[in-house]
Design an enzyme around this catalytic site. Structure first.
Site, PDB file in Angstrom:
ATOM      1  N   CYS A 175       4.520 -34.579 -35.997  1.00 22.34           N
ATOM      2  CA  CYS A 175       3.726 -35.782 -36.508  1.00 22.34           C
ATOM      3  C   CYS A 175       2.405 -35.270 -37.183  1.00 22.34           C
ATOM      4  O   CYS A 175       1.553 -36.274 -37.532  1.00 22.34           O
ATOM      5  CB  CYS A 175       3.118 -36.369 -35.056  1.00 22.34           C
ATOM      6  SG  CYS A 175       2.176 -35.101 -34.093  1.00 22.34           S
ATOM      7  N   GLU A 223      10.458 -40.064 -31.827  1.00 24.61           N
ATOM      8  CA  GLU A 223       9.257 -40.165 -31.373  1.00 24.61           C
ATOM      9  C   GLU A 223       8.170 -39.705 -32.404  1.00 24.61           C
ATOM     10  O   GLU A 223       8.350 -38.707 -32.900  1.00 24.61           O
ATOM     11  CB  GLU A 223       8.903 -39.241 -29.931  1.00 24.61           C
ATOM     12  CG  GLU A 223       7.674 -39.430 -29.319  1.00 24.61           C
ATOM     13  CD  GLU A 223       6.747 -38.390 -29.728  1.00 24.61           C
ATOM     14  OE1 GLU A 223       5.318 -38.407 -29.342  1.00 24.61           O
ATOM     15  OE2 GLU A 223       7.248 -37.308 -30.443  1.00 24.61           O
ATOM     16  N   ARG A 247      -2.588 -41.914 -24.757  1.00 24.48           N
ATOM     17  CA  ARG A 247      -1.799 -41.267 -25.572  1.00 24.48           C
ATOM     18  C   ARG A 247      -0.945 -42.034 -26.371  1.00 24.48           C
ATOM     19  O   ARG A 247       0.106 -42.429 -25.755  1.00 24.48           O
ATOM     20  CB  ARG A 247      -1.199 -40.011 -24.979  1.00 24.48           C
ATOM     21  CG  ARG A 247      -0.386 -39.003 -26.135  1.00 24.48           C
ATOM     22  CD  ARG A 247       0.209 -38.018 -25.158  1.00 24.48           C
ATOM     23  NE  ARG A 247       0.698 -36.957 -26.225  1.00 24.48           N
ATOM     24  CZ  ARG A 247      -0.172 -35.935 -26.512  1.00 24.48           C
ATOM     25  NH1 ARG A 247      -1.497 -35.630 -26.033  1.00 24.48           N
ATOM     26  NH2 ARG A 247       0.276 -34.749 -27.426  1.00 24.48           N
ATOM     27  N   ARG A 291       1.925 -43.565 -28.740  1.00 19.02           N
ATOM     28  CA  ARG A 291       2.968 -42.695 -29.396  1.00 19.02           C
ATOM     29  C   ARG A 291       3.949 -43.927 -29.689  1.00 19.02           C
ATOM     30  O   ARG A 291       4.357 -44.904 -28.992  1.00 19.02           O
ATOM     31  CB  ARG A 291       3.727 -41.477 -28.902  1.00 19.02           C
ATOM     32  CG  ARG A 291       2.858 -40.550 -28.539  1.00 19.02           C
ATOM     33  CD  ARG A 291       2.604 -39.717 -29.903  1.00 19.02           C
ATOM     34  NE  ARG A 291       1.742 -38.697 -29.693  1.00 19.02           N
ATOM     35  CZ  ARG A 291       0.593 -38.473 -29.876  1.00 19.02           C
ATOM     36  NH1 ARG A 291      -0.309 -39.559 -29.896  1.00 19.02           N
ATOM     37  NH2 ARG A 291      -0.268 -37.486 -29.572  1.00 19.02           N
TER      38      ARG A 291
END
Length: 442
Positions: A163, A210, A253, A255
């Site tokens: 990421c 993800e 968080r 995502r």
């Protein structure tokens, strides 16, 4: 003699029993299996050796040179039906790419899947993964160097592809250094296309990818548009949603979860409602100093002193570091900026745990009273913050552990998505007549 596991893991790695086989053991096993399914002439041809040499190897009169074993083992693997080598005990088979320490795998094993292939390039993450997951296959390294012929057929592809090229912090850092980001990043951004390469070749029934929230807005949405179109061009129906880990753990968080199905299915992210945020707070993951902290044999006293009922003193910030962080925050606060440390209390929900947490821990510092400096989270607390159970082992140094948990997924978020996918992965759903594949005319 050098062992099979030492070829792929650090020499000091504590591996599982399967990894203690030598590379020659793997070769002998695969050779025996190959000769059950193929003629000696076919096996000799694929290995590029004389049938007489093959016969000597078969009866253990001689053995190949060590440097050639990896190539021989890969070629033998291609001769075998994958069911001879992989775990078929699950209701569906999945592969775990950019596996990290196994956070995505945890959720899909819980819903009945069997992992048949793992790829993770970082040797320290491999060490943690091998310590916690039982494999009938070895952990492969760099995905860019893996031939799709070496990847077994599977129903579901899982990938938390890197990421950093798309994250807010990663983009800012690369801009400051004058380096490219996103798909222009030569080393990480293009790894998405290795995912596409595998999907195109193996055509799994479904996948879960993800990444960070910023993937959606990166380069004014152009990056995600390319990703979505690439997956759709491979023949998949795409669903995506940004989910905040704070629904499950005391950590903000966010995502993006990208789900794809090759068939038309009734998948819906809304099939299961998300728990309200803030139901879990830091008191649920912090070490308990009232005598109720569980004793974990695999942790010992590494993180918590059970005799004194306190976190080990090494996690408390030094006066010098705390003064620096405090003054840095005050300087930016005076300028109207929001930069600075993040102090958490028992009823708090923390900021995002990052892979740089090992440097100073500034984004999540635990308040210890007015007369004591705050402290970092321990690696065990980081594991809990990411949704890993206390049975999860941490065989690496604190620095490596902080990086690994900072790069991991929140297991509970993936579990939520996996449960939504599960009805579409049942046997009766996996078996219907398939739609026409790309390039077919009938």
């Amino acid at each position: 003699m050098r062992t099979w596991c030492q070829t792929f893991y650090p020499a000091n790695m504590k591996s599982n029993n399967l990894a203690k086989r030598t590379e020659y053991d793997v070769f002998n096993e695969r050779l025996s299996l190959a000769l059950c399914h193929r003629t000696k002439a076919e096996v000799s041809a694929i290995l590029g050796v004389n049938p007489r040499t093959l016969r000597r190897w078969e009866v253990r009169q001689s053995r190949p040179e060590y440097h050639a074993l990896d190539a021989y083992n890969r070629n033998l693997q291609r001769l075998l039906p994958f069911s001879q080598n992989e775990n078929d005990s699950g209701s569906f088979r999945f592969i775990d790419l950019f596996a990290g320490i196994g956070g995505i795998r945890a959720a899909f094993e819980e819903i009945g899947g069997a992992c048949v292939f793992t790829s993770e390039w970082d040797s320290y993450a491999q060490k943690t993964y091998a310590e916690n997951w039982s494999n009938s296959h070895r952990i492969e390294g760099d995905i860019t160097k893996i031939d799709v012929l070496d990847i077994p057929d599977h129903d579901v592809l899982l990938a938390g592809f890197p990421c950093q090229p798309f994250s807010i912090a990663g983009v800012s850092k690369k801009n400051a250094l004058g380096r490219a980001h996103g798909f222009h990043d030569e080393t990480q951004g293009t790894l998405f296309f290795d995912v596409c390469r595998i999907i195109e070749a193996k055509e799994p029934r479904a996948f879960l990818l993800e990444n960070v929230k910023n993937l959606v807005s990166h380069d004014k949405g152009k990056t995600f548009s390319v990703i979505k179109r690439s997956l759709e061009d491979l023949g998949y129906n795409i669903y995506y949603r940004v989910i905040d880990g704070a629904h499950f753990v005391p950590q903000h968080r966010e995502r993006i979860m990208i789900v794809g199905f090759r068939e038309q299915v009734a998948f819906d992210f809304e099939a299961q409602s998300l728990p309200a945020k803030g139901q879990r707070t830091m008191k649920d993951i912090l070490h308990k100093t009232d005598g109720s902290e569980p004793r974990l044999d695999h942790d010992g006293e590494r993180f918590f002193d059970h005799k004194k009922n306190r976190v080990q003193p090494k996690y408390t910030l030094t006066d010098k570091l705390w003064e620096y962080l405090y003054n840095y925050a005050e300087k930016h606060r005076a300028k109207g900026n929001g930069f600075g440390y993040g102090l958490v209390y028992p009823d708090s929900v923390a900021r995002t745990l990052s892979a740089r947490y090992y440097k100073d821990g500034s984004e999540i510092l635990v308040y210890q009273g007015a007369r004591k400096n705050p402290r970092r989270l321990t690696p065990r607390e980081c594991a809990r913050l990411m949704g890993f159970p206390d049975s999860f082992r941490i065989p690496v140094s604190d620095t490596r552990a902080y990086k690994q948990f900072g790069n991991s997924v929140v297991v509970d978020v993936v579990r939520h998505v996996a449960k939504a996918m599960r009805p579409m992965l049942e046997v009766e759903v996996l078996q219907p007549e398939l739609p026409l594949r790309r390039g077919t005319n009938t």
